[in-house]
Scaffold this motif. Structure first.
Motif, PDB file in Angstrom:
ATOM      1  N   GLN A 218       0.860  -1.187   0.000  1.00 13.28           N
ATOM      2  CA  GLN A 218       0.000   0.000   0.000  1.00 13.28           C
ATOM      3  C   GLN A 218       0.896   1.236   0.000  1.00 13.28           C
ATOM      4  N   TYR A 219       0.604   2.170  -0.901  1.00 13.43           N
ATOM      5  CA  TYR A 219       1.389   3.394  -1.048  1.00 13.43           C
ATOM      6  C   TYR A 219       0.469   4.613  -0.963  1.00 13.43           C
ATOM      7  N   ARG A 220       1.074   5.775  -0.646  1.00 14.64           N
ATOM      8  CA  ARG A 220       0.315   7.022  -0.565  1.00 14.64           C
ATOM      9  C   ARG A 220       1.243   8.193  -0.851  1.00 14.64           C
ATOM     10  N   ASP A 221       0.639   9.354  -1.059  1.00 18.75           N
ATOM     11  CA  ASP A 221       1.376  10.609  -1.088  1.00 18.75           C
ATOM     12  C   ASP A 221       1.716  10.970   0.365  1.00 18.75           C
ATOM     13  N   PRO A 222       2.961  11.341   0.664  1.00 19.43           N
ATOM     14  CA  PRO A 222       3.309  11.655   2.054  1.00 19.43           C
ATOM     15  C   PRO A 222       2.562  12.855   2.624  1.00 19.43           C
ATOM     16  N   ALA A 223       1.933  13.660   1.758  1.00 21.05           N
ATOM     17  CA  ALA A 223       1.136  14.787   2.228  1.00 21.05           C
ATOM     18  C   ALA A 223      -0.314  14.388   2.501  1.00 21.05           C
ATOM     19  N   ASP A 224      -0.625  13.118   2.351  1.00 23.23           N
ATOM     20  CA  ASP A 224      -1.961  12.595   2.617  1.00 23.23           C
ATOM     21  C   ASP A 224      -1.935  11.925   3.991  1.00 23.23           C
ATOM     22  N   PHE A 225      -2.533  12.587   4.983  1.00 23.28           N
ATOM     23  CA  PHE A 225      -2.409  12.122   6.366  1.00 23.28           C
ATOM     24  C   PHE A 225      -3.609  11.291   6.806  1.00 23.28           C
ATOM     25  N   PRO A 226      -3.389  10.339   7.715  1.00 24.49           N
ATOM     26  CA  PRO A 226      -4.496   9.517   8.223  1.00 24.49           C
ATOM     27  C   PRO A 226      -5.482  10.353   9.028  1.00 24.49           C
ATOM     28  N   PHE A 247       8.957  17.868   7.214  1.00 27.23           N
ATOM     29  CA  PHE A 247      10.096  17.424   8.021  1.00 27.23           C
ATOM     30  C   PHE A 247       9.664  16.798   9.343  1.00 27.23           C
ATOM     31  N   ASP A 248       8.607  17.324   9.945  1.00 27.09           N
ATOM     32  CA  ASP A 248       8.171  16.856  11.257  1.00 27.09           C
ATOM     33  C   ASP A 248       7.211  15.673  11.192  1.00 27.09           C
ATOM     34  N   LYS A 249       6.922  15.207   9.969  1.00 31.98           N
ATOM     35  CA  LYS A 249       5.986  14.078   9.833  1.00 31.98           C
ATOM     36  C   LYS A 249       6.564  13.007   8.898  1.00 31.98           C
ATOM     37  N   VAL A 250       7.806  12.659   9.141  1.00 33.50           N
ATOM     38  CA  VAL A 250       8.445  11.687   8.264  1.00 33.50           C
ATOM     39  C   VAL A 250       8.230  10.254   8.727  1.00 33.50           C
ATOM     40  N   LYS A 251       7.708  10.071   9.957  1.00 36.43           N
ATOM     41  CA  LYS A 251       7.438   8.717  10.437  1.00 36.43           C
ATOM     42  C   LYS A 251       6.358   8.801  11.512  1.00 36.43           C
ATOM     43  N   PRO A 252       5.669   7.688  11.758  1.00 32.76           N
ATOM     44  CA  PRO A 252       4.625   7.688  12.787  1.00 32.76           C
ATOM     45  C   PRO A 252       5.212   7.992  14.165  1.00 32.76           C
ATOM     46  N   ASP A 253       4.374   8.521  15.032  1.00 28.80           N
ATOM     47  CA  ASP A 253       4.798   8.875  16.381  1.00 28.80           C
ATOM     48  C   ASP A 253       4.663   7.659  17.286  1.00 28.80           C
TER      49      ASP A 253
END
Length: 258
Positions: A218-226, A247-253
């Protein structure tokens, strides 16, 4: 890998079958990797039946069906890491999603001969809803797939309806959305079926004497947030193409406890 008109077909219909994304040697490596995962899962007493449950089939039929399904396959074998970032995959994804493409998760689905489980019609969106609906699945065929061994079916253009109400965990009412409504997507080993996570899809049981093995990314645009804090897998956020503009949302928290 694809032309402008192919990308337009995807935009209009919500799916696209791309031929020969992986060559015979790459397919053989992934088949071997799938068999290894199943073997190691059995050794670890983790070889569970992942067949879908629900009222879309009579109970006596449902209990006979088997599905081997495991997530995060790119953590189990390097063949899948190579597949996830394969140049042919990246080239196609950048045309379907945009220049920036991010991995969400991976899994394998194996329908064994004669009793491989059916998938009722559904959208993937309820499992991991996102704001902009750029999410798509890339289903890599490791075996030839046809109606007899339970190839995927899609409903062209159904992604335009947006999120639909689902039942159970999660599938569409089988009376309103029978499998027979779907367009057969027969494919050969090495082909990849791309489809939006809003595209209605499903598949019948494997009634053949042949295995049907698929690996799905499964792939997405990184600017598409859950929109919900659900379905987190390790490896989520790996950049496949382009850059992550946030920059601040490159991986899940993640929070590691214990």
């Amino acid at each position: 890998m694809i032309r402008t008109e192919d990308a337009e077909f995807y935009k209009e219909n919500g799916y696209l079958l791309v031929k020969g994304v992986f060559n015979a040697e790459e397919v053989a490596q992934m088949r071997k990797a799938v068999d290894g995962i199943i073997r190691r899962a059995a050794s670890a007493n983790r070889d569970e039946n992942a067949a879908w449950q629900g009222d879309y089939l009579p109970p006596e039929q449902l209990k006979k069906l088997v599905l081997k399904g495991f997530h995060d396959v790119h953590y189990h074998d390097a063949a899948f890491m190579r597949a996830a970032i394969h140049p042919n995959m990246a080239a196609t994804l950048s045309k379907l999603i945009g220049p920036n493409v991010q991995l969400h998760h991976s899994k394998m689905l194996v329908k064994p001969p004669e009793n491989g489980a059916a998938f009722p019609m559904h959208q993937d969106q309820p499992y991991f809803p996102h704001e902009k609906h750029t999410m798509l699945a890339a289903s890599i065929h490791l075996d030839d797939a046809d109606e007899e061994n339970g190839c995927l079916r899609v409903v062209p253009g159904s992604h335009k309806q947006g999120p639909l109400p689902h039942v159970g965990k999660y599938y569409l009412d089988h009376k309103a959305y029978p499998l027979s409504d779907g367009t057969l997507c027969e494919a050969e080993a090495g082909d990849v079926l791309f489809f939006n996570y809003l595209t209605i899809h499903g598949s019948s049981a494997n009634r053949s004497e042949r295995t049907r093995r698929n690996v799905l990314f499964q792939y997405r645009d990184p600017a598409d947030f859950p929109t919900e804090n659900v379905h987190f897998d390790w490896g989520m956020g790996l950049m496949i193409s382009g850059e992550n503009p946030n920059f601040d949302k490159v991986k899940p928290d993640y929070r590691i406890v214990g």
